[in-house]
Design an enzyme around this catalytic site. Structure first.
Site, mmCIF file in Angstrom:
data_model
loop_
_atom_site.group_PDB
_atom_site.id
_atom_site.type_symbol
_atom_site.label_atom_id
_atom_site.label_comp_id
_atom_site.label_asym_id
_atom_site.label_seq_id
_atom_site.Cartn_x
_atom_site.Cartn_y
_atom_site.Cartn_z
ATOM 1 C CB ILE A 102 -0.919 -0.007 1.231
ATOM 2 C CG1 ILE A 102 -1.866 -1.213 1.168
ATOM 3 C CG2 ILE A 102 -1.716 1.273 1.333
ATOM 4 C CD1 ILE A 102 -2.747 -1.247 -0.056
ATOM 5 C CG HIS A 118 -0.414 -12.554 7.100
ATOM 6 N ND1 HIS A 118 0.189 -12.371 5.872
ATOM 7 C CD2 HIS A 118 0.332 -13.488 7.760
ATOM 8 C CE1 HIS A 118 1.258 -13.156 5.798
ATOM 9 N NE2 HIS A 118 1.355 -13.844 6.925
#
Length: 224
Positions: A102, A118
């Site tokens: 990002i 995750h």
């Protein structure tokens, strides 16, 4: 408290995907069914033909390409992405299998408002290169007895933001990576919907030492 959800403004969510988007679908379904006090108002992807983008199009959710690359010349720049998300009045950004880092511009534009899921119990088996089946293969090879999904705040690095929620999944003696992945993914879908519900009801609080906690919906005096 009955009626408390209606007093909190419905949140506007942007979801980022790179693949099939099963977590995105789970979150969107939770919004539609009413268990999440929010709406997915835009999908961002780096692959215009991925399953998640197709699902969004079928549901009438706008799809934005990011970043601009040789393969995706129609992608936005970082500054334009922030501008578009502002136009959509996005409150929270949810990464759901988005494999690009990002940009700093987005992290700074949405402080404490970007989240990632995750497939391991961070800080173990995280960081650059740990994604998808690679994570589960590494977990099994290590001899770890437990794994599970982690939802964390996003900062300017891979998988290093503050941990918000985790769910423990056993690693069985004869597990293959595929079997472990399926078990973890099932919990991912539940956990991301639960955490998104908490976000949209303003139930995230910060401990004095900077650790984020989730206030229980049933008992506001309890945190997890």
């Amino acid at each position: 408290m009955e009626g408390s959800k209606s007093r909190v403004k419905r949140k506007r969510l942007a979801v980022f995907v790179s693949g099939g988007g099963s977590n995105f679908r789970s979150i969107n379904q939770a919004c539609i069914e009413g268990s999440v006090n929010g709406d997915v108002v835009v999908l961002v992807t780096n692959k215009h033909a991925c399953g998640g983008a197709q699902y969004a199009s079928d549901k009438g959710i706008p799809v934005i390409l990011f970043p601009k690359t040789k393969d995706e010349p129609g992608g936005l720049s970082s500054d334009d992405l922030v501008k578009v998300l502002r136009e959509f009045e996005v409150d929270f950004v949810l990464l759901a299998g988005y494999l690009k880092l990002i940009p700093v511009e987005l992290v700074r534009a949405y402080p404490r408002s970007i989240f990632n899921i995750h497939p391991s119990l961070l800080p173990a088996f995280g960081g650059k290169g740990y994604y998808g089946m690679k994570v589960h293969k590494a977990v099994i090879a290590s001899g770890a007895r437990y794994s599970g999904p982690t939802i964390h705040f996003v900062d300017e690095q891979y998988d290093t933001g503050r941990i918000l929620a985790q769910k423990v999944v056993p690693v069985l003696a004869n597990d293959t990576a595929k079997e472990l992945a399926a078990r973890v993914l099932k919990e991912e879908h539940k956990l991301y919907a639960e955490v998104t519900a908490a976000l949209c009801e303003d139930r995230i609080v910060w401990r004095e030492d900077g650790v984020p906690l989730i206030r229980s919906k049933e008992n506001p005096e309890e945190y997890y």
